[in-house]
Motif scaffolding. Sequence first.
Motif, PDB file in Angstrom:
ATOM      1  N   UNK A   1      24.614  10.050  53.615  1.00 44.90           N
ATOM      2  CA  UNK A   1      25.897  10.571  54.101  1.00 44.90           C
ATOM      3  C   UNK A   1      26.739  11.067  52.927  1.00 44.90           C
ATOM      4  N   UNK A   2      26.732  10.325  51.824  1.00 47.11           N
ATOM      5  CA  UNK A   2      27.466  10.745  50.627  1.00 47.11           C
ATOM      6  C   UNK A   2      26.959  12.095  50.130  1.00 47.11           C
TER       7      UNK A   2
ATOM      8  N   UNK B   1      30.393  -0.201  50.865  1.00 47.67           N
ATOM      9  CA  UNK B   1      30.792  -0.073  52.270  1.00 47.67           C
ATOM     10  C   UNK B   1      30.484   1.348  52.736  1.00 47.67           C
ATOM     11  N   UNK B   2      30.263   1.477  54.033  1.00 47.52           N
ATOM     12  CA  UNK B   2      30.015   2.794  54.620  1.00 47.52           C
ATOM     13  C   UNK B   2      31.305   3.603  54.641  1.00 47.52           C
ATOM     14  N   UNK B   3      31.169   4.903  54.551  1.00 45.35           N
ATOM     15  CA  UNK B   3      32.306   5.803  54.700  1.00 45.35           C
ATOM     16  C   UNK B   3      32.861   5.642  56.119  1.00 45.35           C
ATOM     17  N   UNK B   4      34.176   5.693  56.252  1.00 40.23           N
ATOM     18  CA  UNK B   4      34.758   5.658  57.590  1.00 40.23           C
ATOM     19  C   UNK B   4      34.258   6.808  58.442  1.00 40.23           C
ATOM     20  N   UNK B   5      34.143   7.985  57.828  1.00 42.64           N
ATOM     21  CA  UNK B   5      33.675   9.142  58.592  1.00 42.64           C
ATOM     22  C   UNK B   5      32.199   9.030  58.965  1.00 42.64           C
ATOM     23  N   UNK B   6      31.429   8.237  58.219  1.00 40.61           N
ATOM     24  CA  UNK B   6      30.056   7.969  58.649  1.00 40.61           C
ATOM     25  C   UNK B   6      30.085   7.207  59.966  1.00 40.61           C
ATOM     26  N   UNK B   7      30.897   6.163  60.008  1.00 39.98           N
ATOM     27  CA  UNK B   7      31.008   5.364  61.227  1.00 39.98           C
ATOM     28  C   UNK B   7      31.422   6.256  62.394  1.00 39.98           C
TER      29      UNK B   7
END
Length: 150
Positions: free
Chosen positions: A34-35, A60-66
């Motif tokens: 995702x990055x 941590x995962x990107x908020x936009x990934x979630x």
Amino acid sequence: MRVLQGTGGLEELVGQELGTSEWVLVDQATIDAFAAATDDHQWIHTDPERAATGPFGTTIAHGFFTLSLLPKFSTEIFTLEGPSAKINYGLNRVRFPQPVPVGSRLRDTATLKEVARTAKGTQLVISHVIEIEGAERPACIAEMVTLVIE
């Protein structure tokens, strides 16, 4: 998966839960992909060594990934048969109350919040709550707006 037949009668379902998705694992390879796709390489997401000493003790995962998981989760939860097109019209509200540590599992519960008949088609507002397995607060709360064209 819940199967909805066309848009007729959807008003009767307003306020009802449509269902819950399967769990999905968020691993470092997915976060890194995702990055790369978004060119967002902030260390909190992509540098496990540095993140280990950061505020969450891990990446941590990107908020936009979630948030980007909504289409995947939606197709697991329900399908709307009959319309010629379903168009992502936007989002009304998005919040990320809890970070998603690497290794977490996420799932979504969707609720039909609103049905509006317009000249362009039927507009659906679906509330999504993406939970983190074992966490008290959700990872993401979002209202997704879909335009259904018959």
